[in-house]
Design an enzyme around this catalytic site. Sequence first.
Site, short mmCIF file in Angstrom:
data_model
loop_
_atom_site.label_atom_id
_atom_site.label_comp_id
_atom_site.label_asym_id
_atom_site.label_seq_id
_atom_site.Cartn_x
_atom_site.Cartn_y
_atom_site.Cartn_z
N LYS A 13 0.83 -1.15 -0.16
CA LYS A 13 -0.05 0.39 0.02
C LYS A 13 0.52 1.28 -0.10
CE LYS A 13 -1.92 -0.90 3.76
NZ LYS A 13 -1.10 -2.41 4.29
N ARG A 88 -9.84 0.26 8.17
CA ARG A 88 -9.32 -0.61 9.00
C ARG A 88 -10.22 -1.60 10.48
NH1 ARG A 88 -3.94 -0.33 8.49
NH2 ARG A 88 -2.72 -1.09 9.41
N ARG A 127 11.15 -6.26 4.77
CA ARG A 127 11.56 -4.68 4.95
C ARG A 127 12.89 -3.68 5.48
NH1 ARG A 127 5.84 -1.61 5.37
NH2 ARG A 127 6.10 -3.01 7.03
N ARG A 154 11.73 -2.13 11.21
CA ARG A 154 10.72 -1.32 11.95
C ARG A 154 10.33 -2.26 13.02
NH1 ARG A 154 5.22 -0.18 8.33
NH2 ARG A 154 4.39 -0.60 9.91
N ARG A 165 -0.32 -9.00 13.87
CA ARG A 165 -1.02 -7.74 12.79
C ARG A 165 -1.98 -8.28 11.57
NH1 ARG A 165 4.38 -5.52 10.43
NH2 ARG A 165 2.65 -3.88 9.07
P1 AP5 Z 1 4.99 -1.95 1.83
O1 AP5 Z 1 4.37 -0.76 0.66
O2 AP5 Z 1 5.71 -0.96 2.82
O3 AP5 Z 1 3.50 -2.18 2.35
P2 AP5 Z 1 2.23 -1.86 3.54
O4 AP5 Z 1 0.84 -2.33 2.85
O5 AP5 Z 1 2.29 0.22 3.30
O6 AP5 Z 1 2.83 -2.62 4.84
P3 AP5 Z 1 2.68 -1.93 5.23
O7 AP5 Z 1 3.54 -2.50 6.66
O8 AP5 Z 1 3.25 -0.40 5.84
O9 AP5 Z 1 0.62 -1.84 6.55
P4 AP5 Z 1 0.34 -1.97 7.72
O10 AP5 Z 1 -1.26 -1.65 7.24
O11 AP5 Z 1 0.30 -2.78 8.43
O12 AP5 Z 1 0.98 -0.80 8.30
P5 AP5 Z 1 0.56 0.51 9.19
O13 AP5 Z 1 2.15 1.94 8.69
O14 AP5 Z 1 -0.25 1.24 8.34
O15 AP5 Z 1 5.72 -3.05 0.95
C1 AP5 Z 1 6.18 -4.30 1.81
C2 AP5 Z 1 8.25 -4.21 1.82
O16 AP5 Z 1 7.23 -4.94 0.22
C3 AP5 Z 1 8.78 -3.21 1.65
O17 AP5 Z 1 10.00 -4.34 1.58
C4 AP5 Z 1 8.62 -2.94 -0.19
O18 AP5 Z 1 10.14 -2.88 -0.79
C5 AP5 Z 1 7.39 -4.09 -0.69
N1 AP5 Z 1 6.88 -4.38 -1.70
C6 AP5 Z 1 5.92 -3.06 -2.04
N2 AP5 Z 1 5.92 -3.89 -3.34
C7 AP5 Z 1 6.10 -4.46 -3.89
C8 AP5 Z 1 6.05 -5.89 -5.69
N3 AP5 Z 1 5.44 -5.74 -6.35
N4 AP5 Z 1 7.03 -6.71 -5.33
C9 AP5 Z 1 8.14 -6.92 -4.45
N5 AP5 Z 1 8.37 -6.37 -3.51
C10 AP5 Z 1 7.50 -4.98 -3.18
O19 AP5 Z 1 0.11 0.26 10.36
C11 AP5 Z 1 1.12 -0.13 11.63
C12 AP5 Z 1 0.63 -0.25 12.48
O20 AP5 Z 1 0.17 1.36 12.71
C13 AP5 Z 1 -1.06 -1.40 12.75
O21 AP5 Z 1 -0.02 -2.45 13.47
C14 AP5 Z 1 -1.73 -0.47 13.62
O22 AP5 Z 1 -1.05 -1.15 15.56
C15 AP5 Z 1 -1.56 1.17 13.74
N6 AP5 Z 1 -2.46 1.27 12.71
C16 AP5 Z 1 -2.14 2.14 11.28
N7 AP5 Z 1 -3.46 2.57 10.51
C17 AP5 Z 1 -4.06 2.22 12.26
C18 AP5 Z 1 -6.09 2.29 11.95
N8 AP5 Z 1 -6.64 2.96 10.58
N9 AP5 Z 1 -6.46 2.00 13.03
C19 AP5 Z 1 -6.16 1.69 14.06
N10 AP5 Z 1 -4.26 1.47 14.11
C20 AP5 Z 1 -4.25 1.88 12.90
#
Ligand code: AP5
Length: 214
Positions: A13, A88, A127, A154, A165
């Site tokens: 994402k 979420r 990552r 991270r 997660r």
């Molecule tokens: P990346 O693009 O970073 O993936 P992502 O989907 O953004 O993954 P996240 O881990 O950031 O998502 P998340 O939803 O768990 O975390 P968030 O920060 O929202 O790609 C991942 C890896 O793959 C990278 O190394 C990249 O280079 C590689 N990659 C990407 N595309 C590729 C491809 N096509 N081919 C090969 N490799 C590829 O949330 C973190 C925490 O915050 C949550 O656990 C929660 O505690 C809190 N939080 C966030 N939002 C909320 C909410 N709305 N409500 C409550 N708590 C929340």
Amino acid sequence: MRIVLLGAPGAGKGTQSQLLVKAHGVPQISTGDLLRDAVAKRTELGTRAKAAMDSGKLVDDATVLGMIRERLSKPDAVNGFILDGFPRNIAQAEALEKMLKELGTPLNSVVLMNLDLGILFRRLTGRRICEECGKVFNVFTSPPPSGKHRLMQRPDDKEEVIGKRLEVYEAQTKPLIKYYEAAGLLRVVDADADVDTVFKSIDRAVLKPAPVKQ
Ligand code: AP5
């Protein structure tokens, strides 16, 4: 363009949001980034959110909704936005719908980025992020050039937290698929392809007209 990128942790994402920002000139609104920023700055909100984030749980809805309301009211969100990691759960989706209704700016589409569990796990454990420039790498799929970046992992990308997660995604976030399908907003893309191919699929998906409801 007013869209949500929906998908499990590691689906790509954040990576795709960055490309959409460049292509469409609308801001990425990532609740994860906003929360990590608050944690790094040791604000009261960050201190409250840290324990949930480090253990792979969701931060409470009131905190996240307050943050989103404030961010959506900024001038750069007037012409559109890419919501990354929000909503979420169903309560957040309902609150978002209400907020956007009040603003007169409903969502155009919700893109579900589909990816197998095994690949998600590999993407998350691989990552690495540069502490200085914020660039995201992956030791398996896009390794950084040696010596040029100060890399960190991270805290929630540790194997023991990833499981939690993914569990939270299954239980709380996955129901949004049906929710947005029923609203006629859902578009599904295969996220198991290289970054540019996934980007093209998303771009095509968000330009597609909404299916006619019977
Ligand atoms: P990346 O693009 O970073 O993936 P992502 O989907 O953004 O993954 P996240 O881990 O950031 O998502 P998340 O939803 O768990 O975390 P968030 O920060 O929202 O790609 C991942 C890896 O793959 C990278 O190394 C990249 O280079 C590689 N990659 C990407 N595309 C590729 C491809 N096509 N081919 C090969 N490799 C590829 O949330 C973190 C925490 O915050 C949550 O656990 C929660 O505690 C809190 N939080 C966030 N939002 C909320 C909410 N709305 N409500 C409550 N708590 C929340």
